[in-house]
Design a protein around this motif. Structure first.
Motif: not given
Length: 566
Positions: A114, A168, A171-172, A550
């Motif tokens: 991430d 995630a 998406l961030f 997220t």
């Protein structure tokens, strides 16, 4: 500077230099030793599950960065993986109170992809197709080592969790950059990586990338470029140059270092390039714009003299705003000084209004920001029409009634807060009175230094001190580095004295003229800094919310994956 500009500039405080790789590795090793001694004495687990993934990830990152030809030094790689480890380790420490060792470890250490995606997405902006691959190294190393070391390794939930956390991270990035993309139609991650790389190595490659970025978000604008030329027996004695652009943003980008750039382009060493009434809303995009300015100046330097007389200096104050003015023939040099009312930069419209007002009685005028009293809390100055009229009235008493006698000199200064232009001095003799203009190549002047120079130099009757506002001296971005902040004030005063003495040694009668040309440049637009501040604030707010959302998204789905798939 205004609150909007302050906010953007304050973001530089989040920039720090990555420590030496050995420091990051040493901190990592110390944490593991303490952990193994106090909590988990099984050295095999420490070695295979914690130590090797960190080291192998560093090696894999280093090899990939070299192959992709991306600037991301070993110091960054080591600190990135240390931060990744610390965040995951902190999660593991908390989860260990509630879950079995393997469940807690693999759930916590599915997270690295991430944060690694978020960081590498910026620095691999030009090769973003490889971002997820590089981001997955830490997880991939844990996956492969665990297959070898742990027969009961829950590989399926760990794989699913890694995919979830990777998504995630994606998406961030999408959530936090969408506002900037919509407003400026550019990738902010490209700017961030190029900016940090520029601070790290100052190469022409990074400079071109950043200049291209600015070119794309700026607009075409026409602004005046003025020169006041003084000719002696051997040609041009000196030229006062007033380009109505801001000498920023930093380093040698855009208009930064414009005094040095102009002298090189014009093959001259007798220019005094003053800071005009401009703010960061008047930054220019590239050296092509500087070249346009140089070409305009070159044309204006070839004209004939008009006047041989000038006036005494006039000092005044309009509502706490101090000014310094002198008339040369039918032209005027007008400088606003942050002596009583503190300000940092002057709005372009204010300068243009002063010039327009002066032209009711004169042919033309220069509007200069002396920029000589650095104060972090200052804001740009904007005068009202009544203030401008007040300055106009004060100038009516100036009479050009004595022959212009002038000397000029340039002194190099080997310091940390003074740019390559060093210190310039122009000394005029009005009757028996000697008047000195001191121009220091730097980004503003430390509060109090101007007064010290004026008080300690005794062989002239009148002195004013100016800075070029050259942003080349503040490339660290952690410190704006005004003149005198990192240099001895006594040495600066001594250099100013030398410059004045040299100028007084070559004084002669001169004639002068002034010309102005409007040049179309690629510049920041009015309100550009305010817009960037608004976007930056909104992006920061989004980042805080996106971090929470997220992470919650990734952790919840990963927990469910481990719960149902192990």
């Amino acid at each position: 500077m205004p609150n909007d500009e302050k906010y953007v500039v304050s973001l530089r405080r989040h920039v720090f230099k990555a420590p030496h790789p050995l420091i990051s590795i040493s901190v990592f090793t110390l944490i593991l030793l303490v952990f193994s001694y106090i909590v988990h004495p099984k050295i095999e687990d420490i070695f295979f599950l914690f130590f090797l993934p960190y080291i192998f990830s560093i090696v894999a990152d280093y090899v990939s960065i070299k192959c992709l030809r991306i600037y991301f030094p070993m110091s960054r790689i080591a600190i990135l993986n240390l931060v990744v480890f610390l965040i995951s380790f902190f999660q593991f420490w908390i989860l260990r109170f509630f879950l079995p060792f393997q469940f807690a470890f693999f759930l916590a250490f599915a997270y690295p992809i991430d944060i690694r995606y978020v960081i590498y997405r910026a620095f691999l902006a030009e090769k973003k197709n490889f971002t997820m691959v590089v981001a997955s190294y830490y997880n991939a190393v844990i996956f492969m080592l665990s297959l070898f070391y742990l027969p009961s390794f829950p590989w399926l939930p760990f794989l699913v969790s890694s995919i979830i956390y990777g998504f995630a991270g994606y998406l961030f990035i999408r959530g936090t950059t969408s506002v900037f993309r919509r407003e400026f139609r550019e990738d902010p991650l490209f700017f961030i990586s190029s900016f940090l790389n520029y601070l790290g190595r100052f190469t022409k490659e990074e400079e071109k990338k950043l200049n291209r970025f600015f070119y794309e978000i700026y607009v075409d604008r026409k602004v005046p470029i003025s020169v006041m030329v003084f000719r002696g027996d051997k040609g041009i004695k000196a030229a006062f140059v007033a380009p109505y652009i801001h000498p920023g943003p930093f380093g040698s980008l855009g208009g930064s270092d414009i005094p040095n750039k102009l002298e090189k382009m014009l093959n001259m060493d007798n220019l005094m390039v003053f800071h005009t009434t401009t703010t960061h809303d008047n930054n220019i995009a590239t050296d092509e714009d500087v070249k346009k300015i140089a070409d305009a100046i070159k044309e204006m330097l070839e004209e004939d003299c008009e006047y041989q007389e000038f006036s005494d200096v006039k000092r005044g104050k309009i509502h706490d705003v101090s000014f310094f003015a002198q008339r040369f023939g039918d032209y005027a040099f007008i400088a606003l000084i942050p002596q009583n009312a503190q300000f940092d930069d002057v709005e372009l419209n204010t300068g243009l209004a002063i010039i327009k007002s002066a032209k009711k009685e004169l042919k033309d005028a220069m509007a200069i920001d002396a920029h000589n009293c650095f104060d972090e809390n200052s804001v740009p100055l904007s005068l009202t029409p009544m203030d401008v009229m007040g300055i106009e009235k004060e100038l009516k008493g100036l009479k050009a009634d004595k022959k212009i006698k002038m000397g000029f000199s340039s002194v190099n200064f080997d310091g940390k807060s003074v740019g390559p232009g060093g210190i310039r001095a122009a000394v005029f003799q009005y009757g028996e009175k000697k008047i000195a203009y001191i121009l220091v190549d730097g980004n503003n002047i430390k509060k109090g230094l101007r007064n010290k120079i004026r008080e300690e130099i005794k062989n002239v009757d009148e002195i004013e001190v100016f800075s070029t506002d050259n942003h080349i001296v503040n490339v660290s971005m952690v410190d704006l580095n005004p003149v005198g902040q990192n240099d001895s004030w006594d040495e600066i005063v001594r250099a100013c004295q030398i410059a004045i003495d040299k100028a007084m040694g070559n004084m002669e009668e001169v004639c002068m003229y002034m010309r102005t040309k409007y040049v179309e440049l690629r510049m920041a637009s009015a309100g550009n800094m305010k817009k960037m501040a608004t976007v930056a604030k909104e992006s920061m707010h989004r980042a805080k919310l996106a971090t929470l959302l997220t992470f919650t998204f990734g952790f919840t789905l990963s927990f469910l994956a481990f719960y149902f798939l192990r």
